[in-house]
Design a protein around this motif. Structure first.
Motif, PDB file in Angstrom:
ATOM      1  N   ILE A   1       0.869  -1.194   0.000  1.00  0.00           N
ATOM      2  CA  ILE A   1       0.000   0.000   0.000  1.00  0.00           C
ATOM      3  C   ILE A   1       0.894   1.228   0.000  1.00  0.00           C
ATOM      4  O   ILE A   1       1.682   1.431   0.934  1.00  0.00           O
ATOM      5  N   GLY A   2       0.745   2.056  -1.037  1.00  0.00           N
ATOM      6  CA  GLY A   2       1.551   3.264  -1.178  1.00  0.00           C
ATOM      7  C   GLY A   2       2.695   3.013  -2.152  1.00  0.00           C
ATOM      8  O   GLY A   2       3.547   2.144  -1.912  1.00  0.00           O
ATOM      9  N   TYR A   3       2.675   3.743  -3.262  1.00  0.00           N
ATOM     10  CA  TYR A   3       3.736   3.563  -4.268  1.00  0.00           C
ATOM     11  C   TYR A   3       4.432   4.902  -4.528  1.00  0.00           C
ATOM     12  O   TYR A   3       4.695   5.290  -5.646  1.00  0.00           O
TER      13      TYR A   3
ATOM     14  N   GLY B   1       7.813   7.389  -2.971  1.00  0.00           N
ATOM     15  CA  GLY B   1       9.258   7.156  -2.924  1.00  0.00           C
ATOM     16  C   GLY B   1       9.615   5.854  -2.222  1.00  0.00           C
ATOM     17  O   GLY B   1      10.330   5.004  -2.757  1.00  0.00           O
TER      18      GLY B   1
ATOM     19  N   PHE C   1      -1.376  -1.149  -4.285  1.00  0.00           N
ATOM     20  CA  PHE C   1      -2.480  -0.183  -4.289  1.00  0.00           C
ATOM     21  C   PHE C   1      -1.958   1.166  -3.825  1.00  0.00           C
ATOM     22  O   PHE C   1      -1.200   1.249  -2.862  1.00  0.00           O
ATOM     23  N   ASP C   2      -2.390   2.221  -4.535  1.00  0.00           N
ATOM     24  CA  ASP C   2      -2.090   3.601  -4.116  1.00  0.00           C
ATOM     25  C   ASP C   2      -3.358   4.400  -4.415  1.00  0.00           C
ATOM     26  O   ASP C   2      -4.032   4.122  -5.416  1.00  0.00           O
ATOM     27  N   ILE C   3      -3.689   5.385  -3.560  1.00  0.00           N
ATOM     28  CA  ILE C   3      -4.910   6.159  -3.859  1.00  0.00           C
ATOM     29  C   ILE C   3      -4.732   7.012  -5.117  1.00  0.00           C
ATOM     30  O   ILE C   3      -5.713   7.417  -5.719  1.00  0.00           O
ATOM     31  N   ASP C   4      -3.523   7.261  -5.492  1.00  0.00           N
ATOM     32  CA  ASP C   4      -3.263   8.105  -6.656  1.00  0.00           C
ATOM     33  C   ASP C   4      -3.214   7.231  -7.925  1.00  0.00           C
ATOM     34  O   ASP C   4      -2.327   6.375  -8.059  1.00  0.00           O
TER      35      ASP C   4
ATOM     36  N   SER D   1       3.198   1.813   3.253  1.00  0.00           N
ATOM     37  CA  SER D   1       4.235   2.801   2.976  1.00  0.00           C
ATOM     38  C   SER D   1       3.586   4.098   2.487  1.00  0.00           C
ATOM     39  O   SER D   1       3.768   4.524   1.349  1.00  0.00           O
ATOM     40  N   THR D   2       2.800   4.673   3.363  1.00  0.00           N
ATOM     41  CA  THR D   2       2.013   5.868   3.047  1.00  0.00           C
ATOM     42  C   THR D   2       2.357   6.956   4.064  1.00  0.00           C
ATOM     43  O   THR D   2       3.071   6.676   5.044  1.00  0.00           O
TER      44      THR D   2
ATOM     45  N   LEU E   1      -4.778   2.191   8.017  1.00  0.00           N
ATOM     46  CA  LEU E   1      -4.391   1.159   7.046  1.00  0.00           C
ATOM     47  C   LEU E   1      -3.862  -0.098   7.739  1.00  0.00           C
ATOM     48  O   LEU E   1      -4.176  -1.224   7.333  1.00  0.00           O
TER      49      LEU E   1
ATOM     50  N   GLU F   1       5.763   1.281   7.647  1.00  0.00           N
ATOM     51  CA  GLU F   1       6.888   2.215   7.645  1.00  0.00           C
ATOM     52  C   GLU F   1       6.959   2.967   8.968  1.00  0.00           C
ATOM     53  O   GLU F   1       5.976   3.095   9.689  1.00  0.00           O
ATOM     54  N   LYS F   2       8.149   3.447   9.271  1.00  0.00           N
ATOM     55  CA  LYS F   2       8.324   4.291  10.446  1.00  0.00           C
ATOM     56  C   LYS F   2       7.907   5.714  10.108  1.00  0.00           C
ATOM     57  O   LYS F   2       8.024   6.075   8.930  1.00  0.00           O
ATOM     58  N   PRO F   3       7.425   6.505  11.033  1.00  0.00           N
ATOM     59  CA  PRO F   3       7.069   6.111  12.385  1.00  0.00           C
ATOM     60  C   PRO F   3       5.809   5.270  12.342  1.00  0.00           C
ATOM     61  O   PRO F   3       4.921   5.533  11.521  1.00  0.00           O
TER      62      PRO F   3
ATOM     63  N   HIS G   1       9.306  -0.717  10.083  1.00  0.00           N
ATOM     64  CA  HIS G   1      10.482  -0.709   9.212  1.00  0.00           C
ATOM     65  C   HIS G   1      11.551   0.253   9.741  1.00  0.00           C
ATOM     66  O   HIS G   1      11.824   1.297   9.152  1.00  0.00           O
TER      67      HIS G   1
HETATM   68  P1  NAD Z   1       5.530   9.716  -0.599  1.00  0.00           P
HETATM   69  O1  NAD Z   1       4.734  10.957  -0.423  1.00  0.00           O
HETATM   70  O2  NAD Z   1       6.638   9.683  -1.586  1.00  0.00           O
HETATM   71  O3  NAD Z   1       4.541   8.505  -0.969  1.00  0.00           O
HETATM   72  C1  NAD Z   1       3.361   8.241  -0.255  1.00  0.00           C
HETATM   73  C2  NAD Z   1       2.408   7.498  -1.204  1.00  0.00           C
HETATM   74  O4  NAD Z   1       1.291   7.064  -0.442  1.00  0.00           O
HETATM   75  C3  NAD Z   1       1.873   8.389  -2.331  1.00  0.00           C
HETATM   76  O5  NAD Z   1       2.052   7.746  -3.562  1.00  0.00           O
HETATM   77  C4  NAD Z   1       0.382   8.562  -1.983  1.00  0.00           C
HETATM   78  O6  NAD Z   1      -0.434   8.691  -3.119  1.00  0.00           O
HETATM   79  C5  NAD Z   1       0.117   7.287  -1.227  1.00  0.00           C
HETATM   80  N1  NAD Z   1      -1.025   7.350  -0.292  1.00  0.00           N
HETATM   81  C6  NAD Z   1      -1.350   8.369   0.542  1.00  0.00           C
HETATM   82  N2  NAD Z   1      -2.413   8.010   1.296  1.00  0.00           N
HETATM   83  C7  NAD Z   1      -2.762   6.761   0.907  1.00  0.00           C
HETATM   84  C8  NAD Z   1      -3.791   5.873   1.308  1.00  0.00           C
HETATM   85  N3  NAD Z   1      -4.662   6.196   2.263  1.00  0.00           N
HETATM   86  N4  NAD Z   1      -3.867   4.672   0.685  1.00  0.00           N
HETATM   87  C9  NAD Z   1      -3.002   4.337  -0.304  1.00  0.00           C
HETATM   88  N5  NAD Z   1      -2.007   5.144  -0.732  1.00  0.00           N
HETATM   89  C10 NAD Z   1      -1.873   6.346  -0.121  1.00  0.00           C
HETATM   90  O7  NAD Z   1       6.067   9.328   0.861  1.00  0.00           O
HETATM   91  P2  NAD Z   1       7.275   8.329   1.147  1.00  0.00           P
HETATM   92  O8  NAD Z   1       8.544   9.068   1.195  1.00  0.00           O
HETATM   93  O9  NAD Z   1       7.152   7.145   0.291  1.00  0.00           O
HETATM   94  O10 NAD Z   1       6.949   7.931   2.684  1.00  0.00           O
HETATM   95  C11 NAD Z   1       6.012   6.925   2.971  1.00  0.00           C
HETATM   96  C12 NAD Z   1       6.308   6.354   4.351  1.00  0.00           C
HETATM   97  O11 NAD Z   1       7.629   5.800   4.321  1.00  0.00           O
HETATM   98  C13 NAD Z   1       6.307   7.373   5.480  1.00  0.00           C
HETATM   99  O12 NAD Z   1       5.790   6.785   6.643  1.00  0.00           O
HETATM  100  C14 NAD Z   1       7.782   7.709   5.679  1.00  0.00           C
HETATM  101  O13 NAD Z   1       8.086   8.132   6.989  1.00  0.00           O
HETATM  102  C15 NAD Z   1       8.415   6.365   5.379  1.00  0.00           C
HETATM  103  N6  NAD Z   1       9.810   6.420   4.922  1.00  0.00           N
HETATM  104  C16 NAD Z   1      10.692   5.546   5.482  1.00  0.00           C
HETATM  105  C17 NAD Z   1      12.012   5.537   5.061  1.00  0.00           C
HETATM  106  C18 NAD Z   1      12.953   4.539   5.677  1.00  0.00           C
HETATM  107  O14 NAD Z   1      14.143   4.538   5.362  1.00  0.00           O
HETATM  108  N7  NAD Z   1      12.480   3.644   6.526  1.00  0.00           N
HETATM  109  C19 NAD Z   1      12.444   6.431   4.085  1.00  0.00           C
HETATM  110  C20 NAD Z   1      11.521   7.291   3.510  1.00  0.00           C
HETATM  111  C21 NAD Z   1      10.201   7.276   3.938  1.00  0.00           C
END
Ligand code: NAD
Length: 346
Positions: free
Chosen positions: A7-9, A11, A32-35, A67-68, A76, A90-92, A117
């Motif tokens: 869930i969440g695609y 970064g 799955f991603d909402i976008d 990963s959202t 979620l 994912e953290k936090p 994570h």
């Molecule tokens: P991002 O903004 O790049 O991506 C988030 C994605 O989630 C987006 O594509 C968005 O459309 C989608 N999304 C939002 N709400 C949603 C929902 N309800 N259902 C489905 N999809 C949804 O953010 P990111 O950098 O990928 O960060 C995501 C998570 O990963 C955060 O919790 C962040 O803290 C964590 N993170 C962890 C590390 C690590 O090294 N452990 C590094 C970066 C980010």
């Protein structure tokens, strides 16, 4: 092979998809991603996608990776656990302690595993410090300083919004506090003292200065800055019998080990507009300087452990207790910062 519903695609979701594919322990069953644009990207990159969460949870996959943005984790993770999936979030893990408690209670009542994570436990710079402490080469640890310095502010988007769980304390803070608690394994944080910066942000902290006063009297210091163009060393540790420093994650640890405390005739050294004996440098008769070899990189260890724990082969390495301790320190840091950097009990 374990099947992963992602869930969440964004970064990090894209990172997880590649990581799972390369690991050999699991494979991506669906994304799955909402976008819709992110779903199209996942499909273009060769992953099965679906259009709703209901469709996703109806699939066979046994693992759900969440990963959202941070504020969406509670809903979620709860839905995934209730759909019968083991969850790697994912953290936090969440934005408040109440949410953390709620998520672990749900995992227990659903009989599923929940893991966070906190992947920077496998960073080689941290592992080098951990190895040095474990081997006890430098004796009693007085102080460990852990810093991450960047110069680009916080990337745009939800990380700048308080209600989305943005800010550096909840971002890098989780990783660095997790590492610090493990470096001081066997000790406990008594008090914390924290101030935050908002040089480039309005709602959330873009950096922080956090001191952990341990029950033993030792001290941990964690600093994150996103507006700092000359980084200080990643780690700096002072101990009774020496000092260790890691300039940055690409470099080996440098160690200065004291092999004889007392020196014969120390000559005062001219420094600036004066002279000093106290600060005169040591020589090789009393200090042995060396580099530590880099610890082995284990990039898939967290995922491997999660899969093994599901299979009953080993316990989770990132435990509920550890996750809650990290979170308790972070929450105390917020309280300290809100009170002008006051000393706060954890
Ligand atoms: P991002 O903004 O790049 O991506 C988030 C994605 O989630 C987006 O594509 C968005 O459309 C989608 N999304 C939002 N709400 C949603 C929902 N309800 N259902 C489905 N999809 C949804 O953010 P990111 O950098 O990928 O960060 C995501 C998570 O990963 C955060 O919790 C962040 O803290 C964590 N993170 C962890 C590390 C690590 O090294 N452990 C590094 C970066 C980010």
């Amino acid at each position: 092979m374990h099947q992963v519903l992602l869930i969440g695609y964004g970064g990090m979701g894209q990172w997880h998809a590649r990581h799972v594919r390369e690991s050999g322990f699991a494979q991506i069953a669906c994304v799955f991603d909402i976008d819709p644009e992110k779903r199209a990207l996942a499909a273009a990159e060769g992953y099965p996608v679906c259009d709703t969460l209901e469709q996703l949870f109806g699939l066979e996959g046994d693992i759900c990776i969440v990963s959202t943005p941070n504020d969406s984790h509670l809903a979620l993770v709860t839905a995934a656990l209730e759909a019968g999936k083991h969850v790697l979030v994912e953290k936090p893990i969440a934005c408040t302690m109440e949410q953390v408690d709620q998520m672990y209670d749900t995992a227990r009542s659903c009989g599923k595993l929940l893991c966070v994570h906190q992947n920077r436990r496998w960073d080689v710079d941290y592992l080098a410090m951990k190895g040095l402490i474990r081997e006890n080469r430098l004796g009693e640890v007085f102080r460990i300083e852990s810093r991450i310095h960047g110069s680009r502010g916080i990337p745009s988007g939800w990380r700048n919004e308080a209600e989305k769980g943005g800010g550096m304390l909840l971002d890098w803070g989780i990783h660095l506090v997790d590492q610090m608690l493990l470096l001081f394994e066997g000790d406990r944080v008594d008090l914390v003292q924290c101030t935050v910066s908002r040089h480039t942000t309005s709602e959330v902290d873009d950096g922080f200065y956090l001191t952990l006063h341990m029950e033993s009297g030792a001290c941990g210091y964690v600093e994150v800055s996103t507006c700092n163009f000359i980084p200080l060393p990643r780690f700096y540790m002072t101990c009774r019998k020496g000092t260790a420093v890691i300039e940055d994650w690409r470099r080996n640890a440098q160690v200065a080990e004291c092999i004889a405390w007392d020196e014969g005739d120390v000559q005062p050294e001219r420094r600036g507009a004066g002279t000093t004996k106290t600060m005169a440098p040591r020589d090789s008769l009393t200090v042995r300087a060396y580099e530590l070899p880099r610890p082995e990189l284990e990039p898939y260890r967290l995922l491997q452990n999660f899969c093994n724990a599901i299979d009953g082969k080993e316990p989770l390495l990132i435990t509920e207790d550890q996750v809650k301790q990290v979170f308790a320190v972070l929450m105390a840091a917020f309280r300290s910062a809100e009170n002008g950097g006051a000393l706060v009990k954890v």
